[in-house]
Each structure stands twice: as structure tokens, then as C-alpha cells.
Design a protein around this motif. Structure first.
Motif, short mmCIF file in Angstrom:
data_model
loop_
_atom_site.label_atom_id
_atom_site.label_comp_id
_atom_site.label_asym_id
_atom_site.label_seq_id
_atom_site.Cartn_x
_atom_site.Cartn_y
_atom_site.Cartn_z
N CYS A 78 0.86 -1.19 0.00
CA CYS A 78 0.00 0.00 0.00
C CYS A 78 0.89 1.23 0.00
O CYS A 78 1.78 1.37 0.84
CB CYS A 78 -0.89 -0.01 1.24
SG CYS A 78 -1.87 1.50 1.44
N CYS A 81 0.22 3.23 3.66
CA CYS A 81 0.63 2.72 4.98
C CYS A 81 1.67 1.61 4.90
O CYS A 81 2.12 1.12 5.93
CB CYS A 81 -0.59 2.24 5.75
SG CYS A 81 -1.23 0.66 5.18
N CYS A 126 -7.26 -1.31 1.56
CA CYS A 126 -6.23 -1.76 2.49
C CYS A 126 -6.83 -1.90 3.89
O CYS A 126 -7.49 -1.00 4.40
CB CYS A 126 -5.11 -0.72 2.48
SG CYS A 126 -3.85 -0.99 3.74
N CYS A 129 -5.08 0.92 6.53
CA CYS A 129 -5.36 2.37 6.45
C CYS A 129 -6.70 2.69 5.80
O CYS A 129 -7.12 3.84 5.81
CB CYS A 129 -4.23 3.09 5.72
SG CYS A 129 -4.22 2.85 3.93
ZN ZN Z 1 -2.80 1.08 3.51
#
Ligand code: ZN
Length: 169
Positions: A78, A81, A126, A129
């Protein structure tokens, strides 16, 4: 039954039944950005395109991401994050213009129903996050039969053996 409801019921019936829907996470709301960062901090870290994909559920232009052609061994994480989302071993060329994968890393993403653009699709984001990554379709190659169609702007590629970056890197 109105035409729109009729179409939605057809699309809903065509969706794979094994996907678990999760409606707990949606678009990031004002003042509720993840990891204690503000909208402005994420915007500065990610840039306009990645920010709008991750936190406003935008979709990048097809064939616009350099990660389409990324063929090395490694991990797609990601961009916000840094959670590992896909192994390069699950990447395949779908011809759609977006990086495509057959399976996410277990537990790394969650799905929810997306009713925008007059369609019912399955969005995924995700787990850590909440950043929007893409949509999952059931026209992928066997054995999973899934096509996890991901915005390259929401991902970062880490070649095998390279250190995993921290948030902000
Ligand atoms: Zn993330």
C-alpha cells in the motif's frame, strides 16, 4: 420495478457469492484520515493522483501506471501505509491497463459493495489504512478465478530482498 433497480438486481445476482462484503469502511471523511495524519499531510506525502485514488476512490487512467509492466520478483505494498498487499507471484497481464493479481496477501484487504457509476461492483481497500485500492472481478485466471484490478497509483513495488519502507518513505 424501475429499470435501474432491475439492472442492479441483475448485476448483484452475477456477483460471486464467496466474497465477504464489509461496509464498515468507506471513503475517508474529513478529519478522519488514518494513522493520525491530516488530509494535508497525506496529500503532501502521496501527491494528487495517489491521494485521490486512495482517499477519494478515484480511478487512474488505464495504462498510466509504470507498475503495469513491473515484472520483477517482489511485493506490492500500500503506497500510504506500506502494508504488503500482493506478491509478484500472483501478478498477471490482464490486458486491462491496470496491474492485475489473482489473489491478495491473506488479510491485507477488505471488500465492500460499490454502487457508483450505475454499477454494482466490489471495491476493496487496504485493511490497515482503509485506502481504496481497486475492484475485484470474477473473470480472472484459474484457480482463483478472480481479477484483483488495482490502481498502480495506490501501490508501491518493493523488489525482493530490498527493505520494506516505513510510512512516509
Ligand atoms: Zn494502507
Amino acid at each position: 420495478m424501475q429499470r435501474r433497480q432491475f439492472l442492479i438486481s441483475i448485476f448483484a445476482a452475477a456477483l460471486p457469492t464467496t466474497i465477504i462484503f464489509d461496509s464498515a469502511l468507506g471513503k475517508a471523511q474529513e478529519n478522519s484520515f488514518p494513522l493520525g495524519k491530516t488530509r494535508e499531510e497525506w496529500l503532501a506525502l502521496l501527491g494528487d493522483t495517489s491521494f485521490s485514488v486512495l482517499f477519494e476512490e478515484a480511478t487512474e487512467r488505464a495504462f498510466s501506471s509504470p507498475l503495469n509492466g513491473e515484472a520483477r520478483d517482489g511485493t506490492f505494498i500500500c503506497k500510504a501505509c506500506k502494508t504488503p498487499l500482493f506478491s509478484s507471484s500472483t501478478k498477471y497481464e490482464s490486458g486491462t491497463g491496470w496491474p492485475s493479481f489473482t489473489d491478495p496477501i491473506v488479510g491485507s484487504v477488505k471488500t465492500k459493495v460499490d454502487r457508483t457509476l450505475w454499477m454494482v461492483r466490489t471495491e476493496y481497500h487496504c485493511t490497515r489504512c482503509g485506502g481504496h485500492q481497486g475492484h475485484v472481478f470474477d473473470d480472472g485466471p484459474k484457480p482463483s478465478g478472480r481479477r484483483w484490478c488495482n490502481n498502480g497509483a495506490a501501490l508501491q513495488f518493493v523488489p525482493q530482498g530490498a527493505p520494506m519502507p516505513e510510512v512516509g518513505e
